[in-house]
Scaffold this motif. Structure first.
Motif, PDB file in Angstrom:
ATOM      1  N   MET A  18      -5.785  -6.549  -0.710  1.00  0.00           N
ATOM      2  CA  MET A  18      -4.442  -6.241  -0.209  1.00  0.00           C
ATOM      3  C   MET A  18      -4.392  -4.815   0.349  1.00  0.00           C
ATOM      4  SD  MET A  18      -2.808  -9.028  -0.499  1.00  0.00           S
ATOM      5  CE  MET A  18      -1.143  -8.548  -0.155  1.00  0.00           C
ATOM      6  N   THR A  19      -5.065  -3.908  -0.332  1.00  0.00           N
ATOM      7  CA  THR A  19      -5.111  -2.519   0.145  1.00  0.00           C
ATOM      8  C   THR A  19      -5.821  -2.444   1.489  1.00  0.00           C
ATOM      9  OG1 THR A  19      -5.093  -1.714  -2.125  1.00  0.00           O
ATOM     10  CG2 THR A  19      -5.854  -0.177  -0.457  1.00  0.00           C
ATOM     11  N   GLU A  20      -6.876  -3.241   1.644  1.00  0.00           N
ATOM     12  CA  GLU A  20      -7.616  -3.253   2.918  1.00  0.00           C
ATOM     13  C   GLU A  20      -6.749  -3.753   4.069  1.00  0.00           C
ATOM     14  OE1 GLU A  20     -11.068  -5.643   2.211  1.00  0.00           O
ATOM     15  OE2 GLU A  20     -12.184  -3.982   1.301  1.00  0.00           O
ATOM     16  N   GLN A  21      -5.718  -4.530   3.784  1.00  0.00           N
ATOM     17  CA  GLN A  21      -4.862  -5.081   4.835  1.00  0.00           C
ATOM     18  C   GLN A  21      -3.801  -4.095   5.311  1.00  0.00           C
ATOM     19  OE1 GLN A  21      -3.273  -8.841   3.543  1.00  0.00           O
ATOM     20  NE2 GLN A  21      -5.303  -9.730   3.223  1.00  0.00           N
ATOM     21  N   LEU A  22      -3.705  -2.951   4.651  1.00  0.00           N
ATOM     22  CA  LEU A  22      -2.735  -1.956   5.085  1.00  0.00           C
ATOM     23  C   LEU A  22      -3.138  -1.400   6.450  1.00  0.00           C
ATOM     24  CD1 LEU A  22      -2.289   0.072   1.763  1.00  0.00           C
ATOM     25  CD2 LEU A  22      -0.691  -1.588   2.741  1.00  0.00           C
ATOM     26  N   THR A  23      -2.134  -1.093   7.244  1.00  0.00           N
ATOM     27  CA  THR A  23      -2.426  -0.437   8.519  1.00  0.00           C
ATOM     28  C   THR A  23      -2.924   0.977   8.224  1.00  0.00           C
ATOM     29  OG1 THR A  23      -0.216   0.520   8.758  1.00  0.00           O
ATOM     30  CG2 THR A  23      -0.549  -1.733   9.634  1.00  0.00           C
ATOM     31  N   PRO A  24      -3.599   1.603   9.171  1.00  0.00           N
ATOM     32  CA  PRO A  24      -4.055   2.980   8.938  1.00  0.00           C
ATOM     33  C   PRO A  24      -2.896   3.918   8.587  1.00  0.00           C
ATOM     34  CG  PRO A  24      -5.168   2.066  10.858  1.00  0.00           C
ATOM     35  CD  PRO A  24      -4.124   1.068  10.435  1.00  0.00           C
ATOM     36  N   GLU A  25      -1.732   3.694   9.205  1.00  0.00           N
ATOM     37  CA  GLU A  25      -0.575   4.542   8.912  1.00  0.00           C
ATOM     38  C   GLU A  25      -0.081   4.314   7.484  1.00  0.00           C
ATOM     39  OE1 GLU A  25      -0.695   2.428  11.628  1.00  0.00           O
ATOM     40  OE2 GLU A  25      -1.235   3.968  13.083  1.00  0.00           O
ATOM     41  N   GLU A  26      -0.013   3.036   7.056  1.00  0.00           N
ATOM     42  CA  GLU A  26       0.429   2.728   5.690  1.00  0.00           C
ATOM     43  C   GLU A  26      -0.548   3.293   4.663  1.00  0.00           C
ATOM     44  OE1 GLU A  26       2.696  -1.582   6.278  1.00  0.00           O
ATOM     45  OE2 GLU A  26       0.497  -1.520   6.221  1.00  0.00           O
ATOM     46  N   PHE A  27      -1.842   3.159   4.963  1.00  0.00           N
ATOM     47  CA  PHE A  27      -2.851   3.673   4.047  1.00  0.00           C
ATOM     48  C   PHE A  27      -2.768   5.196   3.962  1.00  0.00           C
ATOM     49  CE2 PHE A  27      -7.051   4.983   2.636  1.00  0.00           C
ATOM     50  CZ  PHE A  27      -7.230   4.142   1.542  1.00  0.00           C
ATOM     51  N   ALA A  28      -2.568   5.842   5.109  1.00  0.00           N
ATOM     52  CA  ALA A  28      -2.461   7.309   5.135  1.00  0.00           C
ATOM     53  C   ALA A  28      -1.227   7.767   4.361  1.00  0.00           C
ATOM     54  CB  ALA A  28      -2.423   7.822   6.569  1.00  0.00           C
TER      55      ALA A  28
END
Length: 191
Positions: free
Chosen positions: A152-162
């Motif tokens: 699920m964490t891998e599915q985050l967009t780069p902006e969401e992950f950042a």
């Protein structure tokens, strides 16, 4: 009338013991506690021996035995009561381990809440721990949940992950070394 000769109606027995009428009816239906007699109108009548059996049923239920296990203990001399008690002890010890892990997770979240908003991952881990209290998950199931959280964490967009990483960094900057260590212990299950 001698106490050993006394008989109770289902309602009287329920009121005297705190066991519901519905439960007594169920025990009769499954032949776990069959009343000694019935009145002319077909009403259940419980004798002293029935009350003693109900006491044993209540005691075994208190140990966490299933109704089928209780029937086996009470109705046959072949059931190994010691093995059943050992099994219940192992299950209780397993629940205790899960309670300790949940307590450690709750302490970590409480510490995080004192200084900042905890990350969504902390809440996911807390929910997993709370769910594990209600369900006896195997190690494989717990590993599968961890893998699911990773995916699920891998599915985050780069902006969401950042944004998530920034929230985590800001939160950690506000934590004391003791709070960080408590979170590490909770994460590692060493509550």
């Amino acid at each position: 009338m001698d106490e050993n000769e006394r008989q109770w109606t289902v309602g009287e027995l329920a009121e005297a013991t705190g066991v519901t009428v519905r439960t007594l009816h169920h025990y009769d239906e499954i032949a776990l506690l069959t009343p000694t007699s019935r009145s002319g109108a077909g009403h259940r009548r419980y004798a002293a021996a029935d009350v003693r059996r109900l006491h044993r049923i209540a005691a075994l239920r208190g140990f966490g035995f299933t109704l089928a296990q209780i029937a086996g203990v009470l109705d046959s001399g072949e059931t190994n009561v010691r093995a059943l008690v050992d099994q219940q002890l192992a299950q209780a010890e397993d629940r205790l381990v899960r309670v300790r892990r949940l307590c450690a997770s709750l302490r970590s979240v409480a510490s995080a809440l004192a200084v900042a908003d905890p990350s969504p991952e902390m809440f996911v881990q807390l929910i997993e721990g709370m769910t594990a209290m209600e369900n006896a998950y195997s190690q494989e199931e717990l590993e599968a949940m961890t893998e699911h959280r990773r995916r699920m964490t891998e599915q985050l967009t780069p902006e969401e992950f950042a944004a998530m990483a920034e929230r985590r960094r800001a939160m950690f900057e506000q934590l004391t070394p003791e709070q960080i260590e408590a979170m590490r212990r909770a994460r590692d299950g060493a509550g």
